[in-house]
Design a protein around this motif. Structure first.
Motif: not given
Length: 227
Positions: A134, A152, A154-155, A172, A174-176, A192
């Motif tokens: 993350v 994961d 994410s971001d 995930s 997400r928001d990468a 995700d």
């Protein structure tokens, strides 16, 4: 010749002479190196079991073929270190710095790498499995044709990363941050993709494989009802 250490707090001075012996293989169990400056030491093949290396400096250290199990190394620095064929398992490596390190064929499994920095690292054959990345800086790393299991991201900043023909198994994005990343032929059906806009999908995911549910969620993000 294996030289064991257990339940000790160790400094650079404790290791300096041992690190010059090419025949010595150091084995550390539940040892503490917090804040120590171990930069430049030759620790090839060393084993770290349940050790603490919070904010330890390992810049330019020779750490090829090392093994790390259940270690805590938050904030440690590995800049320009040689970690060829190193193995990390179940370690806390949050906010670590791997800038310009050699990570050829290194493996990370079940590790925490939140906020880790991999700027300009040499990563041929680098692999991650079931890990938290993350907010990590992974710019330019190639994951081409890899099976990416439960990461994961994410971001995370995956700008310029090569995910062509990769298979994502869970995990995930997400928001990468995806600028200039490539996903041609990548299978993203189990990933995700929350927080990504359909404009990003069109720009970066051309040729990627998505599920119908993912496609519907992305279209719904535009305010369009899918029935």
């Amino acid at each position: 010749m294996t030289i064991p250490f257990a339940d000790q707090t160790l400094s650079r001075a404790d290791l300096k002479d041992l690190a010059t012996d090419p025949q010595a293989v150091l084995h550390f169990e539940h040892c503490t190196f917090d804040g120590a400056d171990l930069s430049g030491l030759a620790l090839r093949g060393a084993q770290f079991l349940g050790c603490s290396l919070a904010e330890t400096v390992l810049d330019k250290a020779i750490l090829s073929d090392t093994r790390w199990l259940d270690c805590r190394a938050g904030g440690a620095r590995f800049q320009l270190a040689n970690l060829t064929d190193a193995r990390f398992h179940r370690c806390d490596l949050n906010n670590t710095d791997w800038a310009k390190a050699t990570l050829a064929s290194a493996r990370f499994a079940e590790v925490k790498l939140t906020g880790a920095q991999f700027r300009e690292a040499q990563t041929l054959g680098l692999g991650f499995h079931d890990s938290l990345l993350v907010g990590a800086d992974l710019r330019g790393i190639s994951f081409r044709k890899q099976t990416i299991e439960q990461l994961d991201l994410s971001d995370a900043d995956v700008s310029g990363c090569d995910f062509r023909d990769a298979i994502f198994e869970g995990g995930s994005l997400r928001d990468a941050h995806l600028k200039n990343a490539r996903f041609d032929g990548a299978d993203l059906r189990a990933t995700d993709l929350g927080g990504l806009r359909i404009t990003a999908l069109a720009q970066f995911f051309k040729g990627a494989i998505l599920s119908t549910d993912q496609a519907a969620a992305l279209v719904s993000g535009l305010g369009i009802r899918v029935v």
